[in-house]
Motif scaffolding. Structure first.
Motif, mmCIF file in Angstrom:
data_model
loop_
_atom_site.group_PDB
_atom_site.id
_atom_site.type_symbol
_atom_site.label_atom_id
_atom_site.label_comp_id
_atom_site.label_asym_id
_atom_site.label_seq_id
_atom_site.Cartn_x
_atom_site.Cartn_y
_atom_site.Cartn_z
ATOM 1 N N PRO A 1 -0.410 5.177 4.687
ATOM 2 C CA PRO A 1 -1.351 4.864 3.610
ATOM 3 C C PRO A 1 -2.776 5.128 4.068
ATOM 4 O O PRO A 1 -3.112 4.937 5.247
ATOM 5 N N LYS B 1 -7.805 -1.896 -0.067
ATOM 6 C CA LYS B 1 -7.694 -2.414 -1.434
ATOM 7 C C LYS B 1 -6.650 -3.521 -1.512
ATOM 8 O O LYS B 1 -6.863 -4.566 -2.143
ATOM 9 N N SER C 1 -6.482 2.592 0.688
ATOM 10 C CA SER C 1 -5.364 1.888 0.031
ATOM 11 C C SER C 1 -5.053 0.574 0.728
ATOM 12 O O SER C 1 -4.787 -0.450 0.073
ATOM 13 N N LEU D 1 0.660 9.650 -4.090
ATOM 14 C CA LEU D 1 0.858 8.280 -3.652
ATOM 15 C C LEU D 1 2.298 7.866 -3.960
ATOM 16 O O LEU D 1 2.733 7.906 -5.117
ATOM 17 N N ALA E 1 0.852 -1.187 0.000
ATOM 18 C CA ALA E 1 0.000 0.000 0.000
ATOM 19 C C ALA E 1 0.893 1.243 0.000
ATOM 20 O O ALA E 1 1.884 1.294 0.737
#
Length: 286
Positions: free
Chosen positions: A64, A71, A68, A38, A26
């Motif tokens: 993060p 995911k 993120s 990011l 992440a």
């Protein structure tokens, strides 16, 4: 038997765009002005450092996002994994470990968390060791025990010739920064394992050459050796000083397995141009 995946943040320097079976990364967040990027996906360490050199701009860093992390974990679940080992950047530097727990609870995946007490090379070696142990069929408890032993035999020592970025980032007081800059002192600092990897002052010297030697001396003092350990010397646009650290280290230990590269942006952004760090970690006990 559980199928175990490894989750880490981009501070571990594993290519977030690459394919790494059983490893999910992440991105940490890098802030510049009103923009947030990011790490590795939208901005690189060298992007950050070159901009800092040109403008002396201040960058901020953060863990993060929960999204993120979720995911990455959902990707692991989709790929058939049902349990996680989380290896985040040091708790003394970031709240990522807590963020991993929140995300895992949300996606309903059990997670075992291990504080790397570092980042970069140390964190990467822990991730790689975890994956190797998973492939050998070891249990989460066995893996946790071996990784925590590696953490006990690891360390990070850094120096920076310019205290302004540490001052702006709140890592030191303005008074200390002003005094250090006035006296041309180079602080040498260490990530303190008793403080969860927070930055602690080790000493102050007058020149970067002496700081380079102090980094190498501290590694030897901590008991690292060329046979059982790997090393990384990483810098913020200071390759000559990084090479000097390596020369001092190998004068004392002989030829070593050393990685030479730039620091992660989440560390270098706070150290400023000219910063150098050395890391060591004991190899995984087979």
């Amino acid at each position: 038997m559980s199928k175990i995946a490894i989750i880490a943040d981009s501070g571990c320097q594993i290519d977030i765009n690459g394919e790494h079976e059983g490893i999910y990364i992440a991105p940490l967040c890098i802030g510049h002005g009103s923009q947030t990027y990011l790490d590795q996906l939208e901005i690189t360490s060298l992007d950050v450092f070159n901009q800092m050199k040109e403008t002396d701009d201040m960058y901020t860093t953060s863990q993060p996002s929960t999204g993120s992390l979720m995911k990455a974990m959902e990707d692991a679940k989709r790929d058939g994994y049902d349990e996680l080992i989380g290896i985040p950047i040091a708790t003394g530097l970031s709240s990522t470990l807590n963020g991993m727990q929140v995300a895992a609870d949300t996606v309903e995946m059990p997670i075992t968390l291990i504080d790397s007490q570092g980042t970069a090379h140390v964190q990467k070696k822990l991730v790689e060791a975890a994956r190797k142990l998973v492939e050998k069929g070891q249990s989460v408890s066995e893996i946790k025990e071996k990784l925590e032993d590696m953490v006990k035999h690891s360390g990070t020592i850094i120096f920076t010739p310019n205290l302004n970025h540490l001052k702006k980032g709140g890592r030191i007081t303005p008074a200390v920064a002003m005094l250090g800059n006035m006296l041309k002192l180079v602080p040498v600092m260490e990530l303190n394992s008793e403080l969860g990897g927070k930055i602690d002052t080790l000493g102050k010297v007058r020149t970067t050459r002496k700081a380079c030697k102090m980094l190498a001396d501290r590694v030897v003092e901590r008991g690292a050796n060329a046979k059982d350990y790997t090393f990384a010397i990483e810098d913020v646009l200071a390759p000559e000083e990084a090479q000097r650290v390596r020369d001092y280290l190998e004068e004392q230990l002989g030829p070593c397995q050393v990685t030479m590269r730039e620091l992660p942006s989440v560390v270098g952004a706070h150290m400023g141009i000219g910063g150098v760090g050395i890391q060591f970690i004991k190899n995984l006990a087979e």
